[in-house]
Enzyme design. Structure first.
Site, mmCIF file in Angstrom:
data_model
loop_
_atom_site.group_PDB
_atom_site.id
_atom_site.type_symbol
_atom_site.label_atom_id
_atom_site.label_comp_id
_atom_site.label_asym_id
_atom_site.label_seq_id
_atom_site.Cartn_x
_atom_site.Cartn_y
_atom_site.Cartn_z
ATOM 1 N N PRO A 6 0.900 -1.311 0.044
ATOM 2 C CA PRO A 6 -0.100 0.266 -0.081
ATOM 3 C C PRO A 6 0.852 1.369 0.023
ATOM 4 O O PRO A 6 1.735 1.553 0.912
ATOM 5 C CB PRO A 6 -0.990 -0.035 1.170
ATOM 6 N N GLU A 7 0.728 2.035 -1.285
ATOM 7 C CA GLU A 7 1.367 3.271 -1.308
ATOM 8 C C GLU A 7 0.469 4.409 -1.082
ATOM 9 O O GLU A 7 -0.844 4.124 -0.863
ATOM 10 C CB GLU A 7 2.157 3.421 -2.566
#
Length: 287
Positions: A2-3
């Site tokens: 997750p960015e």
DNA sequence: CACTTGACCTGTCCGC
DNA sequence: TGCGGACAGGTCAAGT
């Protein structure tokens, strides 16, 4: 992994279902997830609190509570936040997705039960993720710790040009990944931004001309906006709160495509290591 | 100060 | 079938 686009998607999709809800019960299945706070203290501090808002800073989700505390969550590489309620549709299929299988599962580290019988599951196979309860002062420090949000005015062409001038001997990918300089880019979007800008990730920042930094700036913003509109990239473990995958993986140009032909010019995409990360680039499209 | 490496973790995949 | 090892990468502490 997750960015920014993944955490932003989670924030947007979780907001309407947990805002205004009161936390009735907190289950800590893996105490290290909430360390250094003890599981018991974490539980007693959270119980009875009402969610008043959802924010995001870099890759950290901020769940704001009525008592002015903020519950922060960092998903690191394999973290997931899955929301379940009898009236909220769940789509399954992946063993870690919280879909067809029951939750909690063996990867669940934390569970929040809400007053409407909804439940939020924090799953994290590799246990790198964490959740902490922050006071106002701690929040201010967290806000300060990171560089500008790349989709705000704080992140300007000029700012990026100044960064390049300040760190002339660092590869541009190293700058993009440094959270204290730019908030929220990770390995996927760093590689994709470099490709879109036509720049080799290993290129030294000091060699960039104004036209290069301008193009890189534009590429970063375009990639992030597009990825958010597609609800993020499910390269591996990432899932939306309803269990569905993000749709940006179909649009990746270089990430995960080492050894395959470039979608633009058919040259073979190279994968090598740079700043200790798997790094993907096209030898013909990027200079 | 600039930059690199180790540690934290475990599921998945590959070769033997 | 089982096993060792490589690999995935976000972040911080420690090292050069």
């Amino acid at each position: 992994m997750p960015e920014l686009p993944e955490v932003e998607t989670i924030r947007r999709e979780l907001k309407p279902v947990i805002i205004g809800r009161r936390i009735e019960r907190v289950k800590v299945l893996w105490p290290k997830t909430v360390a250094p706070t003890s599981a018991r203290r974490f539980q007693t501090s959270l119980r009875g609190q009402t969610v008043t808002g959802l924010g995001r800073r870099a890759k950290i989700l901020l769940i704001k509570l009525a008592n002015n505390l903020t519950l922060t969550i960092h998903l690191k590489m394999t973290g997931q936040l899955i929301y379940r309620h009898s009236e909220y549709q769940i789509v399954g299929g992946h063993p870690q997705a919280g879909g067809a299988d029951n939750l909690p599962n063996r990867f669940t580290r934390l569970v929040l039960d809400f007053d409407n019988r909804g439940q939020l599951f924090f799953n994290d196979a590799r246990k790198f993720g964490w959740s902490r309860l922050l006071t106002g002062a701690d929040q201010a420090e967290l806000i300060r710790h990171f560089g500008p949000e790349p989709l705000t005015r704080d992140f300007s062409q000029n700012y990026l040009a100044q960064l390049a001038a300040r760190y002339p001997r660092r590869p541009i990918k190293a700058l993009l990944l440094d959270q204290t300089l730019i908030a929220g880019l990770g390995n996927i979007y760093a590689d994709e931004s470099c490709f879109r800008a036509g720049l080799q990730p290993a290129r030294l920042a000091g060699s960039l001309k104004p036209a290069n930094t301008a193009r890189l700036h534009q590429a970063i913003q375009q990639i992030l906006k597009l990825a958010i509109s597609k609800k993020g990239t499910s390269a591996r473990d990432y899932r939306r709160p309803n269990g569905q995958q993000g749709n940006f993986a179909d649009l990746l140009q270089v990430y995960g495509r080492g050894g395959k032909p470039c979608l633009v010019c058919r040259q073979i995409v190279i994968k090598n290591r740079l700043v200790r990360r798997g790094t993907h680039s096209c030898p013909r499209c990027q200079h």
